[in-house]
Design a protein around this motif. Structure first.
Motif, PDB file in Angstrom:
ATOM      1  N   LEU A   1      -0.463 -10.426   9.604  1.00  0.00           N
ATOM      2  CA  LEU A   1       0.916  -9.736   8.874  1.00  0.00           C
ATOM      3  C   LEU A   1       1.370 -11.373   7.873  1.00  0.00           C
ATOM      4  O   LEU A   1       2.567 -11.501   6.832  1.00  0.00           O
ATOM      5  CB  LEU A   1       2.051  -9.242   9.523  1.00  0.00           C
ATOM      6  CG  LEU A   1       2.730  -8.088   8.659  1.00  0.00           C
ATOM      7  CD1 LEU A   1       2.411  -6.997   7.852  1.00  0.00           C
ATOM      8  CD2 LEU A   1       3.746  -7.598   9.341  1.00  0.00           C
TER       9      LEU A   1
ATOM     10  N   HIS B   1      -4.159  -8.867   5.348  1.00  0.00           N
ATOM     11  CA  HIS B   1      -4.067  -9.925   4.714  1.00  0.00           C
ATOM     12  C   HIS B   1      -3.683 -10.193   3.326  1.00  0.00           C
ATOM     13  O   HIS B   1      -3.089  -9.726   2.751  1.00  0.00           O
ATOM     14  CB  HIS B   1      -5.040 -10.997   4.495  1.00  0.00           C
ATOM     15  CG  HIS B   1      -5.301 -11.613   5.073  1.00  0.00           C
ATOM     16  ND1 HIS B   1      -6.536 -12.436   5.379  1.00  0.00           N
ATOM     17  CD2 HIS B   1      -5.156 -11.828   6.940  1.00  0.00           C
ATOM     18  CE1 HIS B   1      -6.950 -13.288   6.516  1.00  0.00           C
ATOM     19  NE2 HIS B   1      -6.337 -12.774   7.674  1.00  0.00           N
ATOM     20  N   GLY B   2      -3.284  -8.314   2.835  1.00  0.00           N
ATOM     21  CA  GLY B   2      -2.223  -7.919   1.835  1.00  0.00           C
ATOM     22  C   GLY B   2      -3.222  -7.468   1.133  1.00  0.00           C
ATOM     23  O   GLY B   2      -2.990  -7.547  -0.574  1.00  0.00           O
TER      24      GLY B   2
ATOM     25  N   ASP C   1       0.572   0.433   3.278  1.00  0.00           N
ATOM     26  CA  ASP C   1      -1.007  -0.374   3.926  1.00  0.00           C
ATOM     27  C   ASP C   1      -1.588   0.209   4.421  1.00  0.00           C
ATOM     28  O   ASP C   1      -0.547  -0.843   4.969  1.00  0.00           O
ATOM     29  CB  ASP C   1      -0.899  -0.825   2.303  1.00  0.00           C
ATOM     30  CG  ASP C   1      -2.996  -1.118   2.514  1.00  0.00           C
ATOM     31  OD1 ASP C   1      -3.199  -0.672   3.341  1.00  0.00           O
ATOM     32  OD2 ASP C   1      -3.215  -2.869   3.194  1.00  0.00           O
TER      33      ASP C   1
ATOM     34  N   THR D   1       6.135  -6.214   3.653  1.00  0.00           N
ATOM     35  CA  THR D   1       5.883  -6.170   4.960  1.00  0.00           C
ATOM     36  C   THR D   1       6.933  -5.984   6.160  1.00  0.00           C
ATOM     37  O   THR D   1       8.072  -5.987   5.900  1.00  0.00           O
ATOM     38  CB  THR D   1       5.496  -7.382   5.589  1.00  0.00           C
ATOM     39  OG1 THR D   1       6.143  -8.691   5.698  1.00  0.00           O
ATOM     40  CG2 THR D   1       4.990  -8.325   4.553  1.00  0.00           C
TER      41      THR D   1
ATOM     42  N   CYS E   1      -0.251 -12.424   5.610  1.00  0.00           N
ATOM     43  CA  CYS E   1      -0.307 -11.670   4.209  1.00  0.00           C
ATOM     44  C   CYS E   1       0.991 -11.991   3.284  1.00  0.00           C
ATOM     45  O   CYS E   1       1.060 -11.167   2.468  1.00  0.00           O
ATOM     46  CB  CYS E   1      -0.075  -9.902   4.786  1.00  0.00           C
ATOM     47  SG  CYS E   1       0.711  -8.900   3.825  1.00  0.00           S
ATOM     48  N   ARG E   2       2.512 -12.262   3.829  1.00  0.00           N
ATOM     49  CA  ARG E   2       3.263 -12.688   3.304  1.00  0.00           C
ATOM     50  C   ARG E   2       2.964 -13.739   2.506  1.00  0.00           C
ATOM     51  O   ARG E   2       3.603 -13.956   1.621  1.00  0.00           O
ATOM     52  CB  ARG E   2       4.324 -12.836   5.017  1.00  0.00           C
ATOM     53  CG  ARG E   2       5.325 -11.998   5.075  1.00  0.00           C
ATOM     54  CD  ARG E   2       6.502 -12.377   6.616  1.00  0.00           C
ATOM     55  NE  ARG E   2       6.799 -11.283   7.088  1.00  0.00           N
ATOM     56  CZ  ARG E   2       6.264 -11.469   8.692  1.00  0.00           C
ATOM     57  NH1 ARG E   2       5.651 -12.587   8.909  1.00  0.00           N
ATOM     58  NH2 ARG E   2       7.164 -10.476   9.511  1.00  0.00           N
TER      59      ARG E   2
ATOM     60  N   ILE F   1       6.717  -6.295  -3.070  1.00  0.00           N
ATOM     61  CA  ILE F   1       5.723  -5.758  -2.036  1.00  0.00           C
ATOM     62  C   ILE F   1       6.157  -6.335  -0.552  1.00  0.00           C
ATOM     63  O   ILE F   1       6.634  -7.274  -0.407  1.00  0.00           O
ATOM     64  CB  ILE F   1       4.366  -5.942  -1.756  1.00  0.00           C
ATOM     65  CG1 ILE F   1       3.489  -6.092  -2.601  1.00  0.00           C
ATOM     66  CG2 ILE F   1       3.363  -6.266  -0.852  1.00  0.00           C
ATOM     67  CD1 ILE F   1       1.766  -6.891  -3.431  1.00  0.00           C
TER      68      ILE F   1
ATOM     69  N   THR G   1      -2.908  -3.337   7.383  1.00  0.00           N
ATOM     70  CA  THR G   1      -3.585  -4.093   5.414  1.00  0.00           C
ATOM     71  C   THR G   1      -4.170  -5.295   5.651  1.00  0.00           C
ATOM     72  O   THR G   1      -4.694  -6.091   4.717  1.00  0.00           O
ATOM     73  CB  THR G   1      -1.882  -4.344   5.045  1.00  0.00           C
ATOM     74  OG1 THR G   1      -1.808  -4.997   3.960  1.00  0.00           O
ATOM     75  CG2 THR G   1      -0.793  -5.420   5.861  1.00  0.00           C
TER      76      THR G   1
ATOM     77  N   ASP H   1       1.213  -3.540   9.485  1.00  0.00           N
ATOM     78  CA  ASP H   1      -0.123  -4.223  10.266  1.00  0.00           C
ATOM     79  C   ASP H   1       1.174  -4.419  11.490  1.00  0.00           C
ATOM     80  O   ASP H   1       1.372  -4.721  11.922  1.00  0.00           O
ATOM     81  CB  ASP H   1      -0.493  -5.412   9.916  1.00  0.00           C
ATOM     82  CG  ASP H   1      -1.816  -5.660  10.298  1.00  0.00           C
ATOM     83  OD1 ASP H   1      -2.871  -5.492   9.871  1.00  0.00           O
ATOM     84  OD2 ASP H   1      -2.416  -5.683  11.932  1.00  0.00           O
TER      85      ASP H   1
ATOM     86  N   ILE I   1       1.126 -12.918  -0.660  1.00  0.00           N
ATOM     87  CA  ILE I   1       1.552 -11.898  -1.389  1.00  0.00           C
ATOM     88  C   ILE I   1       3.517 -13.216  -2.235  1.00  0.00           C
ATOM     89  O   ILE I   1       3.741 -12.946  -3.346  1.00  0.00           O
ATOM     90  CB  ILE I   1       3.293 -10.792  -0.423  1.00  0.00           C
ATOM     91  CG1 ILE I   1       2.857  -9.928   0.456  1.00  0.00           C
ATOM     92  CG2 ILE I   1       4.284 -10.741  -1.386  1.00  0.00           C
ATOM     93  CD1 ILE I   1       3.231  -9.247   1.078  1.00  0.00           C
TER      94      ILE I   1
ATOM     95  N   ALA J   1       3.719  -2.753   3.655  1.00  0.00           N
ATOM     96  CA  ALA J   1       2.048  -4.201   3.797  1.00  0.00           C
ATOM     97  C   ALA J   1       2.755  -3.912   5.277  1.00  0.00           C
ATOM     98  O   ALA J   1       2.697  -4.571   5.861  1.00  0.00           O
ATOM     99  CB  ALA J   1       2.117  -4.713   3.289  1.00  0.00           C
TER     100      ALA J   1
END
Length: 228
Positions: A52, A26-27, A21, A70, A55-56, A68, A24, A46, A59, A44
């Protein structure tokens, strides 16, 4: 997790199990696909550290760390050829999508599928996809917060369109007489018709230079509208 209508449709177009993605944020899309049990591996990616990091955390919140991963970096550059089968690029300009594919040709060549939602320059995207050996298998529109969006699912195959309007407005959308495309084109046709009348009344050199360009755009819009 609840996705926006547009991102839910983006996720719905994915058919492969190893995805990337791009941009990404916020994933949400890879996490959504993970929760549906539809992916075995996701990257993911970015270019921005802040999103990111968020996002982590997301996840981890959904227990998806084993699936997933990053990656920080621009476009496809965080990926190695063959790591992902599908690349998702949504919510960015069409020319940015083209540049991302151009900047990482080995990674792009290794992909089986592209799921795209460019915000503009659709014709340039469609032409470049054909140049690099992708066929547009599905194309859809939807409206979110009264803004029209275009979504594409592309696979490795040779394809070429015969008419300029098929690149500009989407052959698949024209074939199925897409109502949102028709609404957008009717609005644009009205706007360009008024512009043309104003240019014809304007004797300046700049106005007269613009006339052929506006006439051509109008002709293409009307040709497309005849299909809808």
């Amino acid at each position: 997790m609840e996705l926006s209508k547009r991102l839910e449709m983006v996720a719905g177009l994915v058919t492969q199990e190893r995805i990337a993605d791009i941009g990404t944020d916020h994933g949400y899309v890879p996490i959504y696909l993970y929760k549906q049990g539809r992916i075995k591996k996701a990257y993911a990616c970015d270019v921005r550290k802040g999103p990111l990091e968020k996002c982590r955390k997301n996840i981890a919140l959904y227990g998806a760390e084993d699936v997933i991963e990053t990656r920080l970096g621009s476009g496809l550059t965080p990926l190695r050829p063959g790591e992902a089968e599908t690349a998702i690029m949504a919510g960015m300009g069409g020319m940015l999508i083209v540049h991302i594919l151009q900047d990482s040709p080995e990674v792009a060549d290794s992909l089986k599928e592209l799921v795209l939602s460019p915000q503009r320059d659709f014709g340039a995207v469609r032409k470049y996809l054909h140049q690099i050996g992708f066929a547009i298998r599905e194309e859809h529109t939807l409206k979110e917060e009264n803004k029209p969006y275009v979504l594409m699912r592309c696979e490795r195959a040779e394809e070429h369109y015969d008419r300029e309007i098929e690149y500009l407005y989407g052959k698949r959308l024209l074939e199925k007489k897409d109502p949102i495309l028709k609404e957008v084109l009717l609005h644009e046709e009205g706007k360009y018709s008024r512009l043309l009348e104003n240019l014809k009344k304007n004797p300046t050199e700049n106005a007269q230079k613009r006339l052929p360009e506006v006439e051509k755009k109008l002709a293409l819009m009307r040709e497309a509208l005849e299909c809808l």
